[in-house]
Structure formats: C-alpha cells, structure tokens
Design an enzyme around this catalytic site. Structure first.
Site, PDB file in Angstrom:
ATOM      1  N   TYR A  52      13.345   1.536  36.931  1.00 45.91           N
ATOM      2  CA  TYR A  52      12.863   2.026  38.391  1.00 45.91           C
ATOM      3  C   TYR A  52      14.163   3.038  38.615  1.00 45.91           C
ATOM      4  O   TYR A  52      13.858   4.240  39.227  1.00 45.91           O
ATOM      5  CB  TYR A  52      12.954   0.855  39.581  1.00 45.91           C
ATOM      6  CG  TYR A  52      12.629   1.363  40.804  1.00 45.91           C
ATOM      7  CD1 TYR A  52      13.051   2.105  41.753  1.00 45.91           C
ATOM      8  CD2 TYR A  52      11.215   1.210  41.236  1.00 45.91           C
ATOM      9  CE1 TYR A  52      12.362   2.532  43.077  1.00 45.91           C
ATOM     10  CE2 TYR A  52      10.678   1.646  42.659  1.00 45.91           C
ATOM     11  CZ  TYR A  52      11.245   2.140  43.296  1.00 45.91           C
ATOM     12  OH  TYR A  52      10.902   2.588  44.598  1.00 45.91           O
ATOM     13  N   LYS A 107       7.785   8.173  40.115  1.00 47.67           N
ATOM     14  CA  LYS A 107       8.254   8.800  38.816  1.00 47.67           C
ATOM     15  C   LYS A 107       7.895  10.292  38.689  1.00 47.67           C
ATOM     16  O   LYS A 107       8.454  10.935  38.148  1.00 47.67           O
ATOM     17  CB  LYS A 107       7.682   7.835  37.558  1.00 47.67           C
ATOM     18  CG  LYS A 107       8.572   6.683  37.314  1.00 47.67           C
ATOM     19  CD  LYS A 107      10.098   7.003  37.024  1.00 47.67           C
ATOM     20  CE  LYS A 107      10.557   5.407  37.315  1.00 47.67           C
ATOM     21  NZ  LYS A 107      12.033   5.752  37.668  1.00 47.67           N
ATOM     22  N   TYR A 141       7.050  -3.376  48.269  1.00 46.99           N
ATOM     23  CA  TYR A 141       6.000  -3.248  47.424  1.00 46.99           C
ATOM     24  C   TYR A 141       5.166  -4.692  47.541  1.00 46.99           C
ATOM     25  O   TYR A 141       5.856  -5.856  47.425  1.00 46.99           O
ATOM     26  CB  TYR A 141       6.330  -3.194  46.052  1.00 46.99           C
ATOM     27  CG  TYR A 141       6.987  -1.596  45.761  1.00 46.99           C
ATOM     28  CD1 TYR A 141       8.117  -1.261  46.036  1.00 46.99           C
ATOM     29  CD2 TYR A 141       5.970  -0.681  45.250  1.00 46.99           C
ATOM     30  CE1 TYR A 141       8.702  -0.090  45.673  1.00 46.99           C
ATOM     31  CE2 TYR A 141       6.525   0.479  44.899  1.00 46.99           C
ATOM     32  CZ  TYR A 141       7.778   0.885  45.173  1.00 46.99           C
ATOM     33  OH  TYR A 141       8.259   2.193  44.787  1.00 46.99           O
ATOM     34  N   HIS A 145      19.772   3.660  48.261  1.00 46.13           N
ATOM     35  CA  HIS A 145      18.964   2.191  48.216  1.00 46.13           C
ATOM     36  C   HIS A 145      19.472   1.625  46.790  1.00 46.13           C
ATOM     37  O   HIS A 145      19.314   2.111  45.718  1.00 46.13           O
ATOM     38  CB  HIS A 145      17.359   2.166  48.098  1.00 46.13           C
ATOM     39  CG  HIS A 145      16.958   2.483  49.802  1.00 46.13           C
ATOM     40  ND1 HIS A 145      15.730   2.345  49.898  1.00 46.13           N
ATOM     41  CD2 HIS A 145      17.506   2.901  50.664  1.00 46.13           C
ATOM     42  CE1 HIS A 145      15.689   2.868  51.394  1.00 46.13           C
ATOM     43  NE2 HIS A 145      16.732   3.228  51.811  1.00 46.13           N
ATOM     44  N   PRO A 185       1.765   6.951  41.826  1.00 42.48           N
ATOM     45  CA  PRO A 185       3.030   6.991  42.499  1.00 42.48           C
ATOM     46  C   PRO A 185       3.488   5.502  42.448  1.00 42.48           C
ATOM     47  O   PRO A 185       4.888   5.617  42.781  1.00 42.48           O
ATOM     48  CB  PRO A 185       2.382   7.430  43.985  1.00 42.48           C
ATOM     49  CG  PRO A 185       1.057   6.941  43.868  1.00 42.48           C
ATOM     50  CD  PRO A 185       0.467   7.094  42.831  1.00 42.48           C
TER      51      PRO A 185
HETATM   52  C1  PHB Z   1       6.985   7.298  49.265  1.00 39.77           C
HETATM   53  O1  PHB Z   1       7.837   7.208  50.180  1.00 39.77           O
HETATM   54  O2  PHB Z   1       6.363   8.334  49.653  1.00 39.77           O
HETATM   55  C2  PHB Z   1       6.798   6.520  48.187  1.00 39.77           C
HETATM   56  C3  PHB Z   1       7.753   5.636  47.784  1.00 39.77           C
HETATM   57  C4  PHB Z   1       7.858   4.821  46.559  1.00 39.77           C
HETATM   58  C5  PHB Z   1       6.809   5.081  45.946  1.00 39.77           C
HETATM   59  C6  PHB Z   1       5.547   5.945  46.282  1.00 39.77           C
HETATM   60  C7  PHB Z   1       5.682   6.629  47.371  1.00 39.77           C
HETATM   61  O3  PHB Z   1       6.848   4.184  44.713  1.00 39.77           O
END
Ligand code: PHB
Ligand code: APR
Length: 392
Positions: free
Chosen positions: A387, A299, A203, A74, A295
């Site tokens: 990121y 990280k 997000y 990605h 989360p």
């Molecule tokens: C996930 O796919 O579980 C996931 C992806 C991004 C995040 C947190 C969890 O920031």
C-alpha cells in the site's frame, strides 16, 4: 511548415505533465498535445493517495511546495468487517513509511502551473491526434488545431493519453498483447464538503457491498459504495447514498458520519488491464495508456509516477550520454512494477467486495482471510508494504 521538438507528449494528465516537467528540468524540449481543455482536465475527480516515491518525484519536478503544505500524512488505514474496525499500522510495519493524501486534481494543477511558469508549450483542444512513423528514428505527431492540420517532428513520442487514448490504438495488434479482467460491479463516488468520518481511510467489507471512507482535506470527504456497473449517479439521490453508507458502516462509525450535499457524484467501472510491451520503437507508453488498476489499492496515479520515473531517466540518459540502455529496458522495468501493483489491486478488490457468484463459501473465504490478516503481523506487513509502495 510544422513544429519540431525532442519529445512530443500526448496527454496533459499526471503522466504527461510529470514527464514534461522532469524532461524540462533536464533541458529537454517537449510539446504536450492534449485533446481536452485545461478546465476540463481540472474538473476531473480522481483518487489522491500518493506513495512516498510519487511525492519524491513531484519534489524532483520542483512542484512539491503546496503538496507538503496541504497534503495529509497518513500512517495507516482501517479495515472494517463483521462490525469491527482494525487498523493496519503502516509506520510500525514498514519502518516508518506512510502515504500522503492530496487530490490528483491538485497534483495536476500544480504540474500545469509549473509548465506554464516554465513557458513549455501545451496545445489544448487538439483533435485527430495521431502518432506516425514511430518505427523509424523520425516520428511525427499529427493533429488538427483550430481547423488546421499540424505536425510535430520529434525524436520520441510519449503516449500519456490514458486508457481511451490514441497511442496504444495506433500500434498494430500483432505487436501488442493485452491482459484484462472486468469486475462485475462499479464504484459510486460522492464528494461533499463535510468533515471526514475518521482521521484515516476506512475500507469496508460488508455483505451489502464494499464501502470506502476517504477524504481530500479535513473539511472535504470522499465516499464510495460498491454498486452494479450499470447504475448511474441519478439513481442515487444524496439521502439514498448516505442511508446506504450508514448501513455498511459499523454502528460507532455510522453515528459519527456527517452528511451534506454532494458536490460531485459519479459511477466508475472497475477493471484490471495491462498492455505489453510499453515501447514500440520511438513510441513509449506511460500511465493509464498502458495499464489500469481497480481503484481499491489507490495505485493508478502512483503507477503513472513510477512509469515516468523510468521513462524520464531513460530519455535523459539518451540525450546526455547517447546510452540506449534505459530505453531498451524501460518496458521490462516498468512492467515488473506494474504487475506487482496489478496483483495488489486485484487482491484488495477480491478481499473487500461482494461477489454474488462465489456464494456463501466465497464469502466465508473473504471473512477468514480478513480475520487471519488482522491477526498476523506477517500478513499485515505484506498489505502495508504494497500500500505504501514497493521500491522503484
Ligand atoms: C479517493 O480518495 O478517491 C480514494 C482513496 C483510496 C482508494 C481509492 C480512492 O483506494
Ligand atoms: N489526444 C490527446 N490527448 C488525449 C487523447 C488523444 N487522442 N486521448 C486522451 N487524451 C488525454 C486525456 O484528455 C487526459 O487529459 O490524455 C490525458 C490522459 O490522462 P489520464 O487519463 O489522467 O492518465 P494518466 O496521465 O496516465 O494518469 C493516470 O489518472 O485516470 C487517472 O486513475 C488514473 O490516477 C490515474 C491517473
């Protein structure tokens, strides 16, 4: 009569397994002592966003074949707020960097398979694991297995036993300082075998609460909803989850959502936590044993990887050249990167979640920051370089 090894590792999660594999490839003997079974560990659902440094380390460990075959590259994420989606173009902002989507469970499986193939020992379902005498040069790892007290004499103990592990707990309180922030909410996660709603992660900042649209593959999606920390998965029948997710998505995205039966549903608390230092004589902490991030910035696994990068180098130098420099600087080097990831994870969490106690002004500050962010190359670059992962 006990066992003997060079590095005894507590914990068969990503940190312990990656450390074990890197040390094995350098000819250093390890034994992993794990309290759960292999199947229990492989049943855990965890985030799967890998920084390029993490991918490189898995390659260095000789375990990257399936990751490169099945992982999804990605080069950006979307931020959604006020009914609009805005793409943060990592590749354009960071000179071509991106992230790899590959479930942590798969990373753990690949590392476990490699350890099995290397015939390196892991003791599963160990009880009463206890690191001792790590203040001197002959530490011992005690544990109970199949009803018998056992011990491993070693040169070093690596505490890779996660937040609830025994390593950090075995250090006297006067030798350790902890920094912590608990957030007033949790994440309700759902896993389903349905195609993801978007090609990349979305997000969402919404007045009803944060949402995240993620994935494990092109046919398996992972969704999260901000919820009260006290809520339980059983409070959220699948249909209730999907209806709430639709409310938090913009119209066009909600219209594209494919729903289906949950194959896993869980609530996770959000916490920022750091323990300093990360070394206590011959006991060295790595991964969640030393720090926890919310989360939001994905990280957790990547910090376990960078800790293991520094720690494996330090131990290899010690055995190859007798140099103590890597061990002496391990804690400071690892913590320098940990704190930057803690800041980024805290910032992403503060920007995207609903904080009732900050009132209407706090909400406007979030929206103003998001509006500024998506209009400023400088601000988007700052998000992007954190990121995709800061350099080791
Ligand atoms: C996930 O796919 O579980 C996931 C992806 C991004 C995040 C947190 C969890 O920031
Ligand atoms: N004795 C032996 N093993 C233990 C003990 C103990 N007393 N306590 C915990 N363990 C084991 C756990 O069963 C687990 O398998 O240590 C392992 C720790 O693994 P993780 O919790 O996955 O931590 P880490 O390897 O640092 O990886 C961090 O995992 O939890 C996620 O979000 C986190 O992505 C991050 C990554």
């Amino acid at each position: 009569m006990g066992k003997r090894t060079q590095v005894a590792i507590i914990g068969s999660g990503p940190a312990g397994l990656l450390l074990g594999q890197l040390l094995h490839r350098a000819g250093i003997d390890t034994i992993i002592v794990e309290r759960r079974s292999r199947d229990y560990i492989l049943g855990r659902i965890r985030a799967g966003v890998l920084e390029q440094g993490t991918v490189a380390l898995i390659d260095e460990a000789g375990c990257g074949e399936r990751l490169h075959r099945e992982g999804l590259i990605h080069t950006g994420i979307d931020l959604a707020f006020a009914g609009e989606r805005h793409r943060i173009d990592f590749a354009n902002l960071t000179g071509g960097k991106g992230v790899t989507i590959y479930g942590q469970t798969e990373v753990t499986r690949d590392l476990m398979d490699a350890r099995l193939a290397a015939d390196a020992p892991t003791i599963y379902e160990a009880e009463r694991v206890w690191p001792a005498d790590f203040d001197c040069s002959k530490p011992v790892l005690h544990y109970l297995h199949e009803g018998t007290e056992r011990r491993i004499a070693c040169d070093f103990i690596a505490g890779c036993d996660g937040f609830h592990g025994v390593s950090r707990a075995s250090v006297s309180e006067d030798k350790i300082t902890v920094f912590e922030r608990a957030y007033p909410f949790g994440w309700l996660g759902l896993l389903a075998d349905v195609p993801p709603v978007s090609d990349e992660l979305v997000y969402v900042n919404h007045e009803r609460g944060f949402a995240l649209c993620s994935m494990r593959s092109r046919t398996r999606s992972r969704y999260y909803l901000q919820c009260h920390a006290s809520e339980r998965p059983e409070d959220w029948p699948d249909e209730t989850f999907w209806a709430e997710l639709r409310r938090r998505l913009d119209e066009a995205t909600a219209a594209r959502l494919t729903t289906g039966a949950a194959i896993e549903k869980s609530v996770a608390p959000l916490r920022s936590f750091v323990a300093e230092p990360m070394r206590f004589g011959r006991l060295l902490l790595a991964g969640d044993a030393a720090h926890i991030v919310p989360p939001t910035g994905a990280k957790g696994l990547n910090l376990a990887a960078s800790d293991v990068h520094y720690l494996s180098q330090a131990l290899i130098d010690h055995y190859r050249t007798g140099s103590e420099k890597g061990l002496e600087t391990y804690s400071a080097r690892a913590l320098a990167r940990v704190w930057k990831a803690e800041r980024f994870s805290w910032w992403m969490t503060s920007l995207l979640h609903r904080f009732p106690d900050t009132g209407p002004f706090g909400r406007r500050m979030q929206l103003a920051e998001l509006d500024y962010l998506v209009g400023s190359r400088a601000a988007m670059t700052a998000l992007a370089e954190n990121y995709v992962g800061l350099p080791y």
